[in-house]
Design a protein around this motif. Structure first.
Motif, short mmCIF file in Angstrom:
data_model
loop_
_atom_site.label_atom_id
_atom_site.label_comp_id
_atom_site.label_asym_id
_atom_site.label_seq_id
_atom_site.Cartn_x
_atom_site.Cartn_y
_atom_site.Cartn_z
N MET A 151 0.81 -1.20 0.00
CA MET A 151 0.00 0.00 0.00
C MET A 151 0.86 1.27 0.00
O MET A 151 0.34 2.34 -0.11
CB MET A 151 -0.91 0.04 1.22
N ASP A 152 2.16 1.13 0.16
CA ASP A 152 3.00 2.31 0.27
C ASP A 152 3.25 3.03 -1.04
O ASP A 152 3.75 4.14 -1.03
CB ASP A 152 4.35 1.94 0.90
N ALA A 153 2.89 2.44 -2.19
CA ALA A 153 3.15 3.08 -3.47
C ALA A 153 2.50 4.45 -3.55
O ALA A 153 3.09 5.39 -4.05
CB ALA A 153 2.66 2.21 -4.62
N ILE A 154 1.30 4.60 -3.03
CA ILE A 154 0.63 5.89 -3.12
C ILE A 154 1.23 6.92 -2.17
O ILE A 154 1.19 8.09 -2.46
CB ILE A 154 -0.88 5.78 -2.89
N ALA A 155 1.78 6.47 -1.08
CA ALA A 155 2.36 7.40 -0.12
C ALA A 155 3.67 7.99 -0.63
O ALA A 155 4.02 9.09 -0.27
CB ALA A 155 2.58 6.71 1.22
N ALA A 156 4.35 7.27 -1.50
CA ALA A 156 5.66 7.71 -1.97
C ALA A 156 5.56 8.78 -3.05
O ALA A 156 6.53 9.46 -3.32
CB ALA A 156 6.44 6.51 -2.51
N GLU A 157 4.42 8.92 -3.66
CA GLU A 157 4.26 9.85 -4.77
C GLU A 157 3.57 11.14 -4.32
O GLU A 157 2.63 11.10 -3.54
CB GLU A 157 3.41 9.20 -5.87
N GLU A 158 4.03 12.26 -4.84
CA GLU A 158 3.34 13.52 -4.60
C GLU A 158 2.06 13.58 -5.41
O GLU A 158 1.07 14.11 -4.99
CB GLU A 158 4.25 14.70 -4.93
N SER A 159 2.11 13.09 -6.61
CA SER A 159 0.93 13.05 -7.46
C SER A 159 1.03 11.80 -8.31
O SER A 159 2.07 11.15 -8.37
CB SER A 159 0.84 14.31 -8.32
N GLU B 34 0.35 3.67 -12.52
CA GLU B 34 0.78 2.36 -12.01
C GLU B 34 -0.46 1.52 -11.73
O GLU B 34 -1.47 2.01 -11.25
CB GLU B 34 1.57 2.54 -10.71
N VAL B 35 -0.34 0.23 -12.07
CA VAL B 35 -1.39 -0.75 -11.75
C VAL B 35 -0.82 -1.67 -10.67
O VAL B 35 0.25 -2.23 -10.83
CB VAL B 35 -1.78 -1.59 -13.00
N VAL B 36 -1.55 -1.75 -9.56
CA VAL B 36 -1.16 -2.63 -8.45
C VAL B 36 -2.18 -3.76 -8.44
O VAL B 36 -3.36 -3.53 -8.18
CB VAL B 36 -1.15 -1.87 -7.10
N GLU B 37 -1.72 -4.97 -8.76
CA GLU B 37 -2.63 -6.09 -8.95
C GLU B 37 -2.62 -7.08 -7.82
O GLU B 37 -1.64 -7.18 -7.07
CB GLU B 37 -2.29 -6.84 -10.25
N ASN B 38 -3.71 -7.82 -7.76
CA ASN B 38 -3.85 -8.97 -6.88
C ASN B 38 -3.53 -8.68 -5.42
O ASN B 38 -2.74 -9.37 -4.80
CB ASN B 38 -2.99 -10.15 -7.39
N ILE B 39 -4.15 -7.65 -4.90
CA ILE B 39 -4.00 -7.33 -3.49
C ILE B 39 -4.82 -8.35 -2.72
O ILE B 39 -6.04 -8.38 -2.82
CB ILE B 39 -4.45 -5.90 -3.19
N PHE C 192 -3.23 5.80 -9.62
CA PHE C 192 -2.98 4.38 -9.38
C PHE C 192 -4.26 3.59 -9.53
O PHE C 192 -5.31 4.02 -9.05
CB PHE C 192 -2.43 4.18 -7.95
N LEU C 193 -4.17 2.44 -10.18
CA LEU C 193 -5.28 1.51 -10.27
C LEU C 193 -4.96 0.34 -9.37
O LEU C 193 -3.97 -0.37 -9.60
CB LEU C 193 -5.50 1.03 -11.71
N TYR C 194 -5.75 0.16 -8.32
CA TYR C 194 -5.58 -0.97 -7.42
C TYR C 194 -6.62 -2.02 -7.78
O TYR C 194 -7.82 -1.74 -7.73
CB TYR C 194 -5.77 -0.54 -5.96
N ILE C 195 -6.14 -3.20 -8.14
CA ILE C 195 -7.02 -4.31 -8.47
C ILE C 195 -6.95 -5.28 -7.31
O ILE C 195 -5.90 -5.85 -7.02
CB ILE C 195 -6.59 -4.98 -9.80
N SER C 196 -8.09 -5.43 -6.64
CA SER C 196 -8.13 -6.17 -5.38
C SER C 196 -9.00 -7.40 -5.49
O SER C 196 -10.00 -7.41 -6.21
CB SER C 196 -8.69 -5.25 -4.30
N ASP C 197 -8.64 -8.41 -4.73
CA ASP C 197 -9.52 -9.56 -4.56
C ASP C 197 -10.87 -9.01 -4.08
O ASP C 197 -10.91 -8.19 -3.16
CB ASP C 197 -8.89 -10.47 -3.49
N PRO C 198 -11.98 -9.42 -4.70
CA PRO C 198 -13.28 -8.87 -4.33
C PRO C 198 -13.59 -8.96 -2.83
O PRO C 198 -14.22 -8.05 -2.27
CB PRO C 198 -14.28 -9.70 -5.14
#
Length: 180
Positions: free
Chosen positions: A1-9, A173-178, A12-18
């Protein structure tokens, strides 16, 4: 989950287990607000009253949250009583009304702000893929012009392949399979 905290702007597309969608939402919002970021939560999936309860239990400061709730009025069949820090729209399929509400909320923002869209996959119940793609492109350009961050949530396997490709091409960035 830290990817969004590291960026100023960025977007992000988070693809999560339903089964983890609510938890993913909570973790992202908790992470952002802990760093002082205000969050505009566009909810097409879970009514804002339920999210408020979940956020409060998690210790998320509600003074950093503004909801754009597209599901409550539709589910109740009438306009709910006014709620502080919440804008109600008629239904998730009314993209014009949703776009205006997002624009108005972004105009009122102060300081570090992120737009959280929960969820793109839920929009498929109400709209066609091309309409969702156009709308997300519009919102993404607005986010980029304002130089803020955005997080779009989607259920794993919740988007058809063409829509997933189109959304993936407009995010940073796409963050998959959370999963757990």
């Amino acid at each position: 989950m830290d990817a969004i905290a590291a960026e100023e702007s960025g977007i992000f597309l988070y693809i999560s287990d339903p089964a983890r969608m609510k938890q993913t939402n909570l973790e992202i919002v908790s992470n952002l607000t802990a760093k002082g970021t205000a969050c505009i939560i566009v909810t097409t999936n879970i009514p804002s009253s339920i999210l408020t309860t979940l956020y409060t239990k998690k210790g998320i400061p509600m003074d950093r949250i503004h909801f754009i709730d597209a599901i409550t009025k539709y589910s109740l069949g009438s306009m709910p009583a006014p709620v502080q820090n919440t804008t109600f729209t008629s239904n998730p399929g009314n993209l014009t009304e949703l776009g205006i509400a997002i624009t108005e909320a972004l105009k009122k923002r102060k300081g570090d702000t992120a737009l959280i869209f929960d969820s793109i996959s839920t929009l498929l119940i109400y709209l066609s893929s091309p309409n969702i793609s156009k709308f997300m492109h519009f919102i993404s350009n607005k986010i980029r012009l304002l130089d803020i961050r955005a997080v779009y949530l989607s259920a794993e396997k919740g988007l058809d392949p063409l829509l997933l490709n189109q959304i993936s091409s407009i995010v940073d960035e796409v963050v998959e399979n959370i999963k757990e």
